[in-house]
Design an enzyme around this catalytic site. Structure first.
Site, PDB file in Angstrom:
ATOM      1  CG  MET A  38       4.121   3.974  -1.042  1.00 54.13           C
ATOM      2  SD  MET A  38       3.352   3.986  -2.689  1.00 54.13           S
ATOM      3  CE  MET A  38       1.630   3.725  -2.282  1.00 54.13           C
ATOM      4  CB  SER A 112       1.136  -2.407   1.362  1.00 55.69           C
ATOM      5  OG  SER A 112       0.718  -1.767   0.185  1.00 55.69           O
ATOM      6  CD  GLN A 113       6.367  -0.126  -1.343  1.00 53.76           C
ATOM      7  OE1 GLN A 113       5.919   0.258  -2.424  1.00 53.76           O
ATOM      8  NE2 GLN A 113       7.358   0.492  -0.720  1.00 53.76           N
ATOM      9  CG  ASP A 230      -6.918  -2.477  -1.269  1.00 50.37           C
ATOM     10  OD1 ASP A 230      -6.577  -1.311  -1.553  1.00 50.37           O
ATOM     11  OD2 ASP A 230      -6.179  -3.290  -0.698  1.00 50.37           O
ATOM     12  CG  HIS A 286      -4.175  -1.035   1.133  1.00 47.70           C
ATOM     13  ND1 HIS A 286      -4.002  -2.281   0.587  1.00 47.70           N
ATOM     14  CD2 HIS A 286      -2.929  -0.527   1.319  1.00 47.70           C
ATOM     15  CE1 HIS A 286      -2.713  -2.522   0.431  1.00 47.70           C
ATOM     16  NE2 HIS A 286      -2.040  -1.482   0.885  1.00 47.70           N
TER      17      HIS A 286
END
Length: 303
Positions: A38, A112-113, A230, A286
């Protein structure tokens, strides 16, 4: 903070850019497909572009495809917020099938996503075959919170938080907001299972799609990286396929404690017993890690 760490802090949403020359069939390297997270894009030299260059330096001759969703970097970044995930996955599947460099198979690494999106590719599109799949901070069981996102003070992040907290499972939000499509509300399990357009489908929450299960089990390895400090993914257990127990929002359970695993709805229990699931952890926030950690822990799966 080193430049390498900065690359990985920004390495969330990106796209597929081919490296040259593509000599994988000659030098024996396995091609790599990457999907950003993202707020990122395929080609930022401080994130995905830097990652691509670094891997090419470490594995000479490797073909690296960093996915770009859209026709330019601006569209790539915007689509990470607003383009239907199922459509994104379909576009990527078509792109991979047309790429002659990938016909013999490839490794995949999602950030991530982008990690759960690449898992959908593995489950839905077995040709060309994905060999090793690496999820770097991916939200495999979704999220129930968005404590921080790129550009925290920006209007777009405020809008996303409001929509997720009040309207995540409405048709309009599900179809047009990417983060809603992996929003997993343990307090409204029935709504989640009924209306989640993406995550509930790939996680076999409604019915067991035997094709998804069969395709995922063809992977050589499924590697999951969890960031112990995170501040972006909530709950962080999702990075190892764990999540909050249904009906409350405080106590979590591991993948092995979940119904998904106990009923083996996705084939993960069988993969675990076969030694195909790899759980890695690292200190840091993260997507924050060093080149040294990457080379020691992830690079071996790409050779």
């Amino acid at each position: 903070m080193t430049l390498v760490v900065l690359w990985f802090l920004l390495v969330a949403p990106m796209m597929l850019v081919a490296s040259r020359p593509a000599q994988d069939s000659i030098n024996g390297t396995v091609p790599l497909v990457m999907w950003h997270g993202m707020g990122d894009n395929c080609c930022n030299p401080l994130s995905m572009g830097g990652m691509k260059k670094m891997i090419e330096q470490e594995i000479p001759g490797i073909y690296v495809l960093s996915l770009m969703i859209g026709s330019n970097i601006v569209q790539d970044t915007t689509n990470g917020f607003f383009m239907n995930v199922n459509e994104q996955v379909s576009l990527v599947c078509s792109q991979l099938a047309r790429d002659p460099h990938l016909k013999g198979g490839y490794n995949a690494m999602g950030f991530s996503q982008g990690a759960q999106f690449l898992r959908a590719v593995a489950q839905r599109c077995p040709s060309p075959p994905m060999k090793t799949y690496i999820s770097v901070g991916g939200q495999q069981q979704g999220v129930y919170g968005l404590p921080r996102c790129p550009g925290e003070s920006s209007h777009i992040c405020d809008m996303i938080r409001k929509a997720l907290n009040t309207e995540a499972y409405t048709d309009v939000v599900q179809k047009h907001l990417v983060q809603a499509q992996y929003w997993h509300d343990p307090l409204n399990d029935d709504l989640y299972k009924k209306h989640s357009l993406f995550l509930a489908d790939i996680n076999q929450e409604r019915v067991v799609n035997e094709t998804y299960k069969k395709n995922l089990q063809t992977l050589d390895k499924f590697v999951m990286v969890k960031f112990l400090h995170d501040t972006v993914v909530d709950p962080v257990d999702s990075e190892w396929f764990g999540f909050l127990k249904t009906g409350q929002a405080k106590e979590t359970e591991t993948l092995q404690e979940s119904i998904l695993y106990k009923e083996d709805r996705l084939g993960l229990a069988a993969m675990d017993k076969a030694g195909k699931l790899i759980f890695l952890a690292t200190e840091g926030d993260h997507l924050q890690f060093t080149r040294e950690w990457f080379n020691a822990n992830l690079l071996p799966y790409l050779r």
